[in-house]
Each structure stands twice: as C-alpha cells, then as structure tokens.
Design a protein around this motif. Structure first.
Motif, mmCIF file in Angstrom:
data_model
loop_
_atom_site.group_PDB
_atom_site.id
_atom_site.type_symbol
_atom_site.label_atom_id
_atom_site.label_comp_id
_atom_site.label_asym_id
_atom_site.label_seq_id
_atom_site.Cartn_x
_atom_site.Cartn_y
_atom_site.Cartn_z
ATOM 1 N N ASP A 1 -35.783 21.316 -33.357
ATOM 2 C CA ASP A 1 -35.433 21.743 -34.777
ATOM 3 C C ASP A 1 -36.444 22.795 -35.765
ATOM 4 N N ALA A 2 -37.306 21.650 -35.359
ATOM 5 C CA ALA A 2 -38.808 21.769 -36.552
ATOM 6 C C ALA A 2 -39.518 23.143 -35.584
ATOM 7 N N GLU A 3 -39.313 22.773 -34.547
ATOM 8 C CA GLU A 3 -40.243 24.175 -33.862
ATOM 9 C C GLU A 3 -39.603 25.268 -33.972
ATOM 10 N N ASP A 4 -38.443 24.962 -33.939
ATOM 11 C CA ASP A 4 -38.076 26.410 -34.090
ATOM 12 C C ASP A 4 -37.560 27.210 -35.461
ATOM 13 N N ALA A 5 -38.249 25.757 -36.447
ATOM 14 C CA ALA A 5 -38.284 26.677 -37.666
ATOM 15 C C ALA A 5 -39.530 26.881 -37.772
ATOM 16 N N ASN A 6 -40.492 26.513 -37.242
ATOM 17 C CA ASN A 6 -41.668 26.771 -37.165
ATOM 18 C C ASN A 6 -42.146 28.105 -36.651
ATOM 19 N N ALA A 7 -41.079 28.564 -35.773
ATOM 20 C CA ALA A 7 -41.486 30.105 -35.118
ATOM 21 C C ALA A 7 -40.429 30.769 -35.732
ATOM 22 N N ARG A 8 -40.028 30.731 -36.844
ATOM 23 C CA ARG A 8 -39.568 31.808 -37.371
ATOM 24 C C ARG A 8 -40.244 31.553 -39.138
#
Length: 123
Positions: free
Chosen positions: A67-74
């Motif tokens: 989830d953190a990686e996904d948020a970071n990508a956004r």
C-alpha cells in the motif's frame, strides 16, 4: 489472463494467489462469468508479494508495504507513525534472523574446513 497463467509464469500456486487476493494484496478484475482476469502488473505484484512472504514478512505487513509503494507511486505521503513503527519492528526481526543465519553459515563453514572438506564450503 487466467489465474493458471499467472501461476505458471510466477511459480506461485493458484491457491496461494487466491489467498493473496483474500488478504487484499491483489485485486484482479472479474469477467462477466466471474473468472478472475489478471494483467501484466498483477504478475509482477504476485512475484513481489511472494518474495516478501518468502523473506519472512507476514502478509499483514506485506500489505502495509505494498500500500505504501502504491501511494508512493501516486506521489502521496505514505508513512504514518504507526506504519513506521511496524516497519521498524519488522526490520529488527529481519536483522536478528540474518544474524542467526550468518552464525549458522559460519559454523557450518568452519566445520567443513576442520574436516578437510573445505572444497564443499566454497559453494
């Protein structure tokens, strides 16, 4: 693509892929007949999730990381204090496992050297 294709490409059993979905780690789309439909990104995600699980992370923490990686990508801020604390605790546990494995490796290597089987220790 179907779950069987993802399983074949990743080496992860279809049953485990379904478990990852239950844990919220994957979100394949569904076809009209109810079958899961996976994209190329899902294949990469299965490999990433499986690698983290094999490294000893519990799926609850894998979810936090993904989830953190996904948020970071956004480009969204990602790490709350509680998440940071969870990660710090897990990092300490990983460091302890690495230390234990290193000691075990060194003990085995030393034993092989003492028994004049050092050629086996270099593998």
């Amino acid at each position: 693509m179907k779950i069987s294709e993802v399983a074949a490409r990743t080496g992860v059993a279809a049953r485990l892929i379904r478990y990852y979905e239950q844990q919220g780690l994957l979100a394949p789309s569904r076809q009209a007949n109810g079958y899961r439909s996976y994209r190329e990104e899902d294949v990469e995600r299965v490999v990433r999730v499986a690698g983290l699980v094999q490294a000893g992370l519990p799926t609850r923490l894998v979810k936090v990381l993904m989830d953190a990686e996904d948020a970071n990508a956004r480009n969204e801020p990602t790490c709350s204090l509680e998440v940071a604390r969870q990660l710090a605790r897990e990092l300490e546990a990983i460091e302890q496992r690495i230390s234990c494995l290193s000691r075990s490796r060194d003990t085995i290597r030393e034993y092989l050297m003492r028994t004049r089987r050092e050629v086996l220790a270099r593998r």
